[in-house]
Design a protein around this motif. Structure first.
Motif, PDB file in Angstrom:
ATOM      1  N   LEU A   1       0.823  -1.212   0.000  1.00  0.00           N
ATOM      2  CA  LEU A   1       0.000   0.000   0.000  1.00  0.00           C
ATOM      3  C   LEU A   1       0.854   1.257   0.000  1.00  0.00           C
ATOM      4  CD1 LEU A   1      -2.880  -0.830   2.484  1.00  0.00           C
ATOM      5  CD2 LEU A   1      -3.093  -0.354   0.050  1.00  0.00           C
ATOM      6  N   ALA A   2       1.962   1.205   0.696  1.00  0.00           N
ATOM      7  CA  ALA A   2       2.841   2.368   0.787  1.00  0.00           C
ATOM      8  C   ALA A   2       3.552   2.641  -0.535  1.00  0.00           C
ATOM      9  CB  ALA A   2       3.866   2.162   1.899  1.00  0.00           C
ATOM     10  N   ASP A   3       3.787   1.597  -1.317  1.00  0.00           N
ATOM     11  CA  ASP A   3       4.557   1.732  -2.548  1.00  0.00           C
ATOM     12  C   ASP A   3       3.782   2.346  -3.708  1.00  0.00           C
ATOM     13  OD1 ASP A   3       6.845   0.749  -1.419  1.00  0.00           O
ATOM     14  OD2 ASP A   3       6.523  -1.301  -2.122  1.00  0.00           O
ATOM     15  N   ALA A   4       2.511   2.023  -3.835  1.00  0.00           N
ATOM     16  CA  ALA A   4       1.779   2.458  -5.025  1.00  0.00           C
ATOM     17  C   ALA A   4       0.275   2.409  -4.786  1.00  0.00           C
ATOM     18  CB  ALA A   4       2.127   1.550  -6.202  1.00  0.00           C
ATOM     19  N   ALA A   5      -0.447   2.927  -5.754  1.00  0.00           N
ATOM     20  CA  ALA A   5      -1.904   2.846  -5.727  1.00  0.00           C
ATOM     21  C   ALA A   5      -2.296   1.443  -6.156  1.00  0.00           C
ATOM     22  CB  ALA A   5      -2.519   3.893  -6.645  1.00  0.00           C
ATOM     23  N   ASP A   6      -2.394   0.560  -5.201  1.00  0.00           N
ATOM     24  CA  ASP A   6      -2.646  -0.854  -5.462  1.00  0.00           C
ATOM     25  C   ASP A   6      -4.005  -1.223  -4.873  1.00  0.00           C
ATOM     26  OD1 ASP A   6      -2.688  -3.641  -5.553  1.00  0.00           O
ATOM     27  OD2 ASP A   6      -0.560  -3.822  -5.067  1.00  0.00           O
ATOM     28  N   HIS A   7      -5.013  -1.229  -5.723  1.00  0.00           N
ATOM     29  CA  HIS A   7      -6.370  -1.504  -5.256  1.00  0.00           C
ATOM     30  C   HIS A   7      -6.517  -2.919  -4.706  1.00  0.00           C
ATOM     31  CE1 HIS A   7      -7.477   2.336  -6.790  1.00  0.00           C
ATOM     32  NE2 HIS A   7      -7.264   1.991  -8.042  1.00  0.00           N
ATOM     33  N   THR A   8      -5.777  -3.857  -5.271  1.00  0.00           N
ATOM     34  CA  THR A   8      -5.844  -5.227  -4.770  1.00  0.00           C
ATOM     35  C   THR A   8      -5.249  -5.316  -3.371  1.00  0.00           C
ATOM     36  OG1 THR A   8      -5.694  -6.047  -7.041  1.00  0.00           O
ATOM     37  CG2 THR A   8      -5.244  -7.617  -5.278  1.00  0.00           C
ATOM     38  N   ALA A   9      -4.133  -4.631  -3.138  1.00  0.00           N
ATOM     39  CA  ALA A   9      -3.541  -4.614  -1.798  1.00  0.00           C
ATOM     40  C   ALA A   9      -4.489  -3.945  -0.801  1.00  0.00           C
ATOM     41  CB  ALA A   9      -2.193  -3.901  -1.811  1.00  0.00           C
ATOM     42  N   ALA A  10      -5.161  -2.892  -1.223  1.00  0.00           N
ATOM     43  CA  ALA A  10      -6.121  -2.229  -0.341  1.00  0.00           C
ATOM     44  C   ALA A  10      -7.262  -3.177   0.029  1.00  0.00           C
ATOM     45  CB  ALA A  10      -6.665  -0.970  -1.012  1.00  0.00           C
ATOM     46  N   ALA A  11      -7.754  -3.912  -0.949  1.00  0.00           N
ATOM     47  CA  ALA A  11      -8.809  -4.890  -0.669  1.00  0.00           C
ATOM     48  C   ALA A  11      -8.286  -5.986   0.251  1.00  0.00           C
ATOM     49  CB  ALA A  11      -9.334  -5.495  -1.973  1.00  0.00           C
ATOM     50  N   GLY A  12      -7.035  -6.386   0.072  1.00  0.00           N
ATOM     51  CA  GLY A  12      -6.424  -7.373   0.956  1.00  0.00           C
ATOM     52  C   GLY A  12      -6.301  -6.857   2.374  1.00  0.00           C
ATOM     53  N   ALA A  13      -5.980  -5.583   2.521  1.00  0.00           N
ATOM     54  CA  ALA A  13      -5.894  -4.979   3.854  1.00  0.00           C
ATOM     55  C   ALA A  13      -7.255  -4.992   4.544  1.00  0.00           C
ATOM     56  CB  ALA A  13      -5.369  -3.545   3.749  1.00  0.00           C
ATOM     57  N   VAL A  14      -8.287  -4.668   3.811  1.00  0.00           N
ATOM     58  CA  VAL A  14      -9.642  -4.706   4.375  1.00  0.00           C
ATOM     59  C   VAL A  14      -9.990  -6.131   4.784  1.00  0.00           C
ATOM     60  CG1 VAL A  14     -12.092  -4.364   3.841  1.00  0.00           C
ATOM     61  CG2 VAL A  14     -10.410  -2.641   3.163  1.00  0.00           C
ATOM     62  N   GLN A  15      -9.661  -7.085   3.933  1.00  0.00           N
ATOM     63  CA  GLN A  15      -9.950  -8.488   4.239  1.00  0.00           C
ATOM     64  C   GLN A  15      -9.209  -8.941   5.492  1.00  0.00           C
ATOM     65  OE1 GLN A  15      -7.688 -11.454   3.240  1.00  0.00           O
ATOM     66  NE2 GLN A  15      -9.146 -12.806   4.229  1.00  0.00           N
ATOM     67  N   LEU A  16      -7.927  -8.584   5.619  1.00  0.00           N
ATOM     68  CA  LEU A  16      -7.153  -8.946   6.812  1.00  0.00           C
ATOM     69  C   LEU A  16      -7.746  -8.324   8.069  1.00  0.00           C
ATOM     70  CD1 LEU A  16      -3.463  -8.651   5.573  1.00  0.00           C
ATOM     71  CD2 LEU A  16      -4.552 -10.697   6.527  1.00  0.00           C
ATOM     72  N   ALA A  17      -8.157  -7.071   7.979  1.00  0.00           N
ATOM     73  CA  ALA A  17      -8.739  -6.383   9.136  1.00  0.00           C
ATOM     74  C   ALA A  17     -10.051  -7.034   9.561  1.00  0.00           C
ATOM     75  CB  ALA A  17      -8.941  -4.906   8.814  1.00  0.00           C
ATOM     76  N   ILE A  18     -10.869  -7.377   8.598  1.00  0.00           N
ATOM     77  CA  ILE A  18     -12.157  -8.003   8.924  1.00  0.00           C
ATOM     78  C   ILE A  18     -11.943  -9.404   9.494  1.00  0.00           C
ATOM     79  CG2 ILE A  18     -14.293  -8.906   7.905  1.00  0.00           C
ATOM     80  CD1 ILE A  18     -14.330  -6.337   6.177  1.00  0.00           C
ATOM     81  N   GLU A  19     -10.945 -10.124   8.990  1.00  0.00           N
ATOM     82  CA  GLU A  19     -10.632 -11.446   9.557  1.00  0.00           C
ATOM     83  C   GLU A  19     -10.212 -11.328  11.018  1.00  0.00           C
ATOM     84  OE1 GLU A  19     -11.015 -14.638   8.488  1.00  0.00           O
ATOM     85  OE2 GLU A  19     -12.151 -13.640   6.913  1.00  0.00           O
ATOM     86  N   ALA A  20      -9.423 -10.306  11.332  1.00  0.00           N
ATOM     87  CA  ALA A  20      -9.024 -10.093  12.731  1.00  0.00           C
ATOM     88  C   ALA A  20     -10.247  -9.816  13.592  1.00  0.00           C
ATOM     89  CB  ALA A  20      -8.030  -8.943  12.829  1.00  0.00           C
ATOM     90  N   TRP A  21     -11.130  -8.978  13.095  1.00  0.00           N
ATOM     91  CA  TRP A  21     -12.354  -8.664  13.846  1.00  0.00           C
ATOM     92  C   TRP A  21     -13.178  -9.932  14.080  1.00  0.00           C
ATOM     93  CZ3 TRP A  21     -17.299  -8.596  11.252  1.00  0.00           C
ATOM     94  CH2 TRP A  21     -18.362  -8.282  12.104  1.00  0.00           C
ATOM     95  N   LYS A  22     -13.345 -10.745  13.036  1.00  0.00           N
ATOM     96  CA  LYS A  22     -14.121 -11.984  13.178  1.00  0.00           C
ATOM     97  C   LYS A  22     -13.494 -12.925  14.206  1.00  0.00           C
ATOM     98  CE  LYS A  22     -15.884 -12.353   8.437  1.00  0.00           C
ATOM     99  NZ  LYS A  22     -15.769 -13.145   7.198  1.00  0.00           N
ATOM    100  N   SER A  23     -12.165 -12.994  14.209  1.00  0.00           N
ATOM    101  CA  SER A  23     -11.466 -13.929  15.087  1.00  0.00           C
ATOM    102  C   SER A  23     -11.353 -13.450  16.520  1.00  0.00           C
ATOM    103  CB  SER A  23     -10.053 -14.191  14.560  1.00  0.00           C
ATOM    104  OG  SER A  23     -10.112 -14.792  13.309  1.00  0.00           O
ATOM    105  N   LEU A  24     -11.237 -12.150  16.722  1.00  0.00           N
ATOM    106  CA  LEU A  24     -10.894 -11.634  18.046  1.00  0.00           C
ATOM    107  C   LEU A  24     -12.006 -10.867  18.750  1.00  0.00           C
ATOM    108  CD1 LEU A  24      -7.290 -10.442  17.169  1.00  0.00           C
ATOM    109  CD2 LEU A  24      -7.986 -12.615  18.217  1.00  0.00           C
ATOM    110  N   ALA A  25     -13.081 -10.570  18.054  1.00  0.00           N
ATOM    111  CA  ALA A  25     -14.181  -9.825  18.672  1.00  0.00           C
ATOM    112  C   ALA A  25     -14.846 -10.656  19.760  1.00  0.00           C
ATOM    113  CB  ALA A  25     -15.207  -9.431  17.614  1.00  0.00           C
ATOM    114  N   GLY A  26     -15.441  -9.982  20.681  1.00  0.00           N
ATOM    115  CA  GLY A  26     -16.199 -10.674  21.705  1.00  0.00           C
ATOM    116  C   GLY A  26     -15.802 -10.300  23.106  1.00  0.00           C
ATOM    117  N   SER A  27     -14.512 -10.079  23.327  1.00  0.00           N
ATOM    118  CA  SER A  27     -14.069  -9.786  24.680  1.00  0.00           C
ATOM    119  C   SER A  27     -13.898  -8.292  24.940  1.00  0.00           C
ATOM    120  CB  SER A  27     -12.738 -10.497  24.953  1.00  0.00           C
ATOM    121  OG  SER A  27     -11.759 -10.036  24.041  1.00  0.00           O
ATOM    122  N   ASP A  28     -13.841  -7.493  23.882  1.00  0.00           N
ATOM    123  CA  ASP A  28     -13.569  -6.069  24.025  1.00  0.00           C
ATOM    124  C   ASP A  28     -14.462  -5.305  23.043  1.00  0.00           C
ATOM    125  OD1 ASP A  28     -12.499  -3.505  24.122  1.00  0.00           O
ATOM    126  OD2 ASP A  28     -10.421  -4.178  24.047  1.00  0.00           O
TER     127      ASP A  28
END
Length: 126
Positions: A14-41
């Protein structure tokens, strides 16, 4: 690939260029973290709602983008720091898109709003 390493690699793309696929991957990684870790906080709920809104508005055409990484297993400082850094990098990516006058005003405003949402999401985990 381990989750933390995946966040670093996608953030670097993401830092290197306008990479829409990397941006979508970042969103996917963030949502996966939320799905896995949500519940206690409740911070995870705030984080997840912001990311789900951004995905629906800007990344619905990228549903097939998947980062091949294990989901995070612990809600610890290292995971939160890696995820916060990734989300901050994604916010900077959207700020760059908001400043690009080649896009129409509505799209640029949407990117600006997304950058603000991402900063709120990152702050929720800090």
């Amino acid at each position: 690939m381990e989750y933390i390493e995946a966040t670093r690699q996608v953030g670097a793309r993401l830092a290197d260029a306008a990479d829409h696929t990397a941006a979508a991957g970042a969103v996917q990684l963030a949502i996966e973290a939320w799905k896995s870790l949500a519940g206690s906080d409740l911070a995870w709920d705030h984080f997840g709602l912001e990311l789900l809104d951004i995905r629906a508005r800007l990344y619905s055409d990228y549903d097939d983008v998947v980062v091949n990484a294990a989901a995070p297993v612990r809600d610890d400082a290292e995971t939160r720091q890696a995820l916060t850094a990734l989300v901050e990098q994604l916010a900077r990516y959207h700020e760059r898109l908001a400043a690009d006058d080649r896009d129409d005003l509505a799209r640029r405003l949407s990117h600006d709003a997304s950058a603000q949402q991402l900063r709120r999401a990152a702050a929720a985990l800090a």
